[in-house]
Every structure is written in C-alpha cells, then in structure tokens.
Write a protein that holds these residues in place. Structure first.
Motif, PDB file in Angstrom:
ATOM      1  N   PRO A 220       0.843  -1.197   0.000  1.00 31.33           N
ATOM      2  CA  PRO A 220       0.000   0.000   0.000  1.00 31.33           C
ATOM      3  C   PRO A 220       0.882   1.253   0.000  1.00 31.33           C
ATOM      4  CG  PRO A 220      -0.048  -1.056   2.152  1.00 31.33           C
ATOM      5  CD  PRO A 220       0.720  -1.964   1.242  1.00 31.33           C
ATOM      6  N   SER A 221       0.500   2.250  -0.780  1.00 29.83           N
ATOM      7  CA  SER A 221       1.346   3.439  -0.898  1.00 29.83           C
ATOM      8  C   SER A 221       0.552   4.704  -0.600  1.00 29.83           C
ATOM      9  CB  SER A 221       1.927   3.534  -2.306  1.00 29.83           C
ATOM     10  OG  SER A 221       0.901   3.864  -3.219  1.00 29.83           O
ATOM     11  N   VAL A 222       1.300   5.754  -0.301  1.00 28.31           N
ATOM     12  CA  VAL A 222       0.681   7.048  -0.041  1.00 28.31           C
ATOM     13  C   VAL A 222       0.017   7.577  -1.315  1.00 28.31           C
ATOM     14  CG1 VAL A 222       2.833   8.332  -0.427  1.00 28.31           C
ATOM     15  CG2 VAL A 222       1.037   9.321   1.017  1.00 28.31           C
ATOM     16  N   GLN A 223       0.588   7.261  -2.488  1.00 29.18           N
ATOM     17  CA  GLN A 223      -0.028   7.700  -3.753  1.00 29.18           C
ATOM     18  C   GLN A 223      -1.407   7.057  -3.935  1.00 29.18           C
ATOM     19  OE1 GLN A 223       3.157   6.656  -3.530  1.00 29.18           O
ATOM     20  NE2 GLN A 223       4.372   8.418  -4.222  1.00 29.18           N
TER      21      GLN A 223
ATOM     22  N   GLN B 131      -7.349   7.259  -3.873  1.00 28.06           N
ATOM     23  CA  GLN B 131      -8.607   6.634  -3.472  1.00 28.06           C
ATOM     24  C   GLN B 131      -9.407   7.451  -2.459  1.00 28.06           C
ATOM     25  OE1 GLN B 131      -8.458   2.017  -3.559  1.00 28.06           O
ATOM     26  NE2 GLN B 131      -6.619   2.656  -2.470  1.00 28.06           N
ATOM     27  N   HIS B 132      -8.731   8.285  -1.679  1.00 24.69           N
ATOM     28  CA  HIS B 132      -9.431   8.885  -0.538  1.00 24.69           C
ATOM     29  C   HIS B 132      -9.396  10.406  -0.439  1.00 24.69           C
ATOM     30  CE1 HIS B 132      -9.886   4.793   0.731  1.00 24.69           C
ATOM     31  NE2 HIS B 132      -8.582   4.613   0.775  1.00 24.69           N
ATOM     32  N   MET B 133      -8.452  11.083  -1.120  1.00 22.35           N
ATOM     33  CA  MET B 133      -8.338  12.535  -0.919  1.00 22.35           C
ATOM     34  C   MET B 133      -9.145  13.313  -1.954  1.00 22.35           C
ATOM     35  SD  MET B 133      -6.567  13.060   1.783  1.00 22.35           S
ATOM     36  CE  MET B 133      -6.373  14.836   1.595  1.00 22.35           C
ATOM     37  N   ASP B 134     -10.005  14.214  -1.471  1.00 19.12           N
ATOM     38  CA  ASP B 134     -10.720  15.143  -2.354  1.00 19.12           C
ATOM     39  C   ASP B 134     -10.941  16.464  -1.617  1.00 19.12           C
ATOM     40  OD1 ASP B 134     -11.953  16.181  -4.547  1.00 19.12           O
ATOM     41  OD2 ASP B 134     -13.873  15.178  -4.191  1.00 19.12           O
TER      42      ASP B 134
ATOM     43  N   GLU C 294     -10.871  17.254   3.193  1.00 22.87           N
ATOM     44  CA  GLU C 294     -10.011  17.943   4.150  1.00 22.87           C
ATOM     45  C   GLU C 294      -8.639  18.084   3.498  1.00 22.87           C
ATOM     46  OE1 GLU C 294     -11.116  18.994   7.046  1.00 22.87           O
ATOM     47  OE2 GLU C 294     -12.968  17.853   7.297  1.00 22.87           O
ATOM     48  N   SER C 295      -7.819  18.979   4.042  1.00 20.01           N
ATOM     49  CA  SER C 295      -6.487  19.184   3.461  1.00 20.01           C
ATOM     50  C   SER C 295      -5.583  17.985   3.752  1.00 20.01           C
ATOM     51  CB  SER C 295      -5.850  20.445   4.043  1.00 20.01           C
ATOM     52  OG  SER C 295      -5.524  20.219   5.397  1.00 20.01           O
ATOM     53  N   TRP C 296      -4.549  17.822   2.933  1.00 26.87           N
ATOM     54  CA  TRP C 296      -3.570  16.761   3.171  1.00 26.87           C
ATOM     55  C   TRP C 296      -2.878  16.979   4.518  1.00 26.87           C
ATOM     56  CZ3 TRP C 296      -2.720  12.062   2.412  1.00 26.87           C
ATOM     57  CH2 TRP C 296      -1.450  11.489   2.542  1.00 26.87           C
ATOM     58  N   ALA C 297      -2.642  18.224   4.887  1.00 27.93           N
ATOM     59  CA  ALA C 297      -2.009  18.500   6.189  1.00 27.93           C
ATOM     60  C   ALA C 297      -2.864  17.939   7.325  1.00 27.93           C
ATOM     61  CB  ALA C 297      -1.805  20.002   6.359  1.00 27.93           C
ATOM     62  N   THR C 298      -4.182  18.132   7.231  1.00 33.42           N
ATOM     63  CA  THR C 298      -5.099  17.646   8.267  1.00 33.42           C
ATOM     64  C   THR C 298      -5.097  16.123   8.334  1.00 33.42           C
ATOM     65  OG1 THR C 298      -6.528  19.571   8.063  1.00 33.42           O
ATOM     66  CG2 THR C 298      -7.552  17.573   8.946  1.00 33.42           C
ATOM     67  N   VAL C 299      -5.099  15.465   7.177  1.00 36.97           N
ATOM     68  CA  VAL C 299      -5.189  14.001   7.142  1.00 36.97           C
ATOM     69  C   VAL C 299      -3.866  13.371   7.582  1.00 36.97           C
ATOM     70  CG1 VAL C 299      -5.587  11.999   5.643  1.00 36.97           C
ATOM     71  CG2 VAL C 299      -7.019  14.049   5.407  1.00 36.97           C
TER      72      VAL C 299
ATOM     73  N   PRO D 112       9.063   9.701   7.762  1.00 43.47           N
ATOM     74  CA  PRO D 112       7.933   9.992   8.626  1.00 43.47           C
ATOM     75  C   PRO D 112       6.689   9.182   8.244  1.00 43.47           C
ATOM     76  CG  PRO D 112       8.161  11.721   7.000  1.00 43.47           C
ATOM     77  CD  PRO D 112       9.346  10.797   6.823  1.00 43.47           C
ATOM     78  N   LEU D 113       5.783   8.969   9.218  1.00 44.76           N
ATOM     79  CA  LEU D 113       4.540   8.225   8.986  1.00 44.76           C
ATOM     80  C   LEU D 113       3.647   8.961   7.995  1.00 44.76           C
ATOM     81  CD1 LEU D 113       3.486   7.124  12.591  1.00 44.76           C
ATOM     82  CD2 LEU D 113       4.366   5.656  10.749  1.00 44.76           C
ATOM     83  N   VAL D 114       3.109   8.198   7.022  1.00 48.14           N
ATOM     84  CA  VAL D 114       2.127   8.749   6.082  1.00 48.14           C
ATOM     85  C   VAL D 114       0.968   7.759   5.936  1.00 48.14           C
ATOM     86  CG1 VAL D 114       3.665  10.231   4.728  1.00 48.14           C
ATOM     87  CG2 VAL D 114       3.427   7.804   4.136  1.00 48.14           C
ATOM     88  N   PRO D 115      -0.247   8.265   5.628  1.00 48.88           N
ATOM     89  CA  PRO D 115      -1.406   7.384   5.474  1.00 48.88           C
ATOM     90  C   PRO D 115      -1.251   6.430   4.288  1.00 48.88           C
ATOM     91  CG  PRO D 115      -2.104   9.668   5.756  1.00 48.88           C
ATOM     92  CD  PRO D 115      -0.613   9.684   5.509  1.00 48.88           C
TER      93      PRO D 115
END
Ligand code: DGP
Ligand code: DGP
Length: 125
Positions: A3-6, A11-14, A49-54, A115-118
């Motif tokens: 699984p990747s951040v891309q 799939q989830h960021m809008d 929500e913003s990428w910073a928030t997520v 660093p940790l990323v979703p």
C-alpha cells in the motif's frame, strides 16, 4: 502490492470539492479515481479535508485496526468531512452504481514509513 501514499491519495483525498456532494458524486468519482476497473470497489470513503489535516492523524491516537489485527492504525482526534460511497445491491459491473452519503465522523487510518504517512483507510466512527 505494497500500500502506498499515492494510492491513498488517489482513493481517498478530495480536498477541493465541497463536503455536501451531489447524489452523483460517488458514481463519477469512483470511476474517475480508477476504482471501477475490473470490478466495482464495494465501499470507499473520500475525505474533504487538506492533506495537512489528514497526514496529521498519523501522530494522533494509535490503535489496532478495525479491519485487520495490525497495530498501525490511528484515530482522528476531530471529526472530518467525509463522503461514504457504497455499491448498490442492484449494481451490475461494468455499471458501478453507488449511493453517496455525506457525514462528519472520526476516521481511522493506517500509517507507515518514517515519517509516517497514510496508506490505508480503515473505518469511520
Ligand atoms: P459497514 O458500515 O458495517 O457496512 O462496514 C463497512 C466497512 O468498510 C467498515 O469496515 C469500514 C470500511 N470502509 C469504509 N470506507 C472504506 C475504504 O475507503 N476502504 C476500505 N478498505 N474500507 C472502508
Ligand atoms: P484502502 O483500504 O482502500 O485504503 O486500501 C489501501 C491498501 O491498504 C490496500 O493495499 C490494503 C491495505 N491494507 C488493508 N488493511 C491494512 C492495514 O491494517 N494496514 C496497512 N498498512 N495496510 C492495510
């Protein structure tokens, strides 16, 4: 595949569409973001929500994931604006037909790396 951040972003960021999406939102977005190729992905959540928030959720409360026994999940301390997309029972591939439901909920995501990323959307609560 790892699984990747891309993939998470696709799939989830809008962040740029309003939290109160049209009833056709999921049918359009699930197709546009490549989740209706080969089969219709059954359940998917978009985050307005913003990428910073997520990304910041990766440093919030750690917990066991809801849909696996892994321990790399994190629950958001605040509620987020989300859209829940669910395949209708009457949907027949390749016509992937979804219900669109807007809400404000806490989310649980899996994070990896340093660093940790979703990398995985686990659940909303
Ligand atoms: P239920 O609400 O009980 O029908 O369960 C739906 C499940 O789907 C729940 O475990 C949360 C999960 N879910 C919601 N959005 C997503 C997503 O975008 N990806 C994945 N993998 N699971 C999701
Ligand atoms: P999605 O759940 O739709 O965001 O899928 C992203 C990827 O995450 C997919 O390859 C499956 C994988 N995945 C499922 N459960 C977990 C988990 O608990 N932890 C991690 N790191 N990845 C998971």
């Amino acid at each position: 595949r790892k699984p990747s951040v891309q993939d998470f972003k696709r799939q989830h960021m809008d962040p740029d569409s309003p939290p109160n999406s049209r009833p056709t939102y999921c049918n359009q977005m699930m197709k546009r973001r490549g989740m209706t190729k080969g089969s219709c992905k059954r359940v998917n959540t978009f985050l307005h929500e913003s990428w910073a928030t997520v990304k910041a959720i990766c440093s919030q409360r750690q917990m066991t994931c809801k849909t696996s026994s892994r321990n790399n999940c994190h629950k958001s301390s605040s509620t987020l604006h989300i859209t829940d997309c669910r395949l209708k029972g009457s949907s027949k591939y390749p016509n992937c037909d979804y219900t669109t439901t807007n809400s404000q909920k806490h989310i649980i995501i899996a994070c990896e790396g340093n660093p940790l990323v979703p990398v995985h959307f686990d659940a909303s609560v």
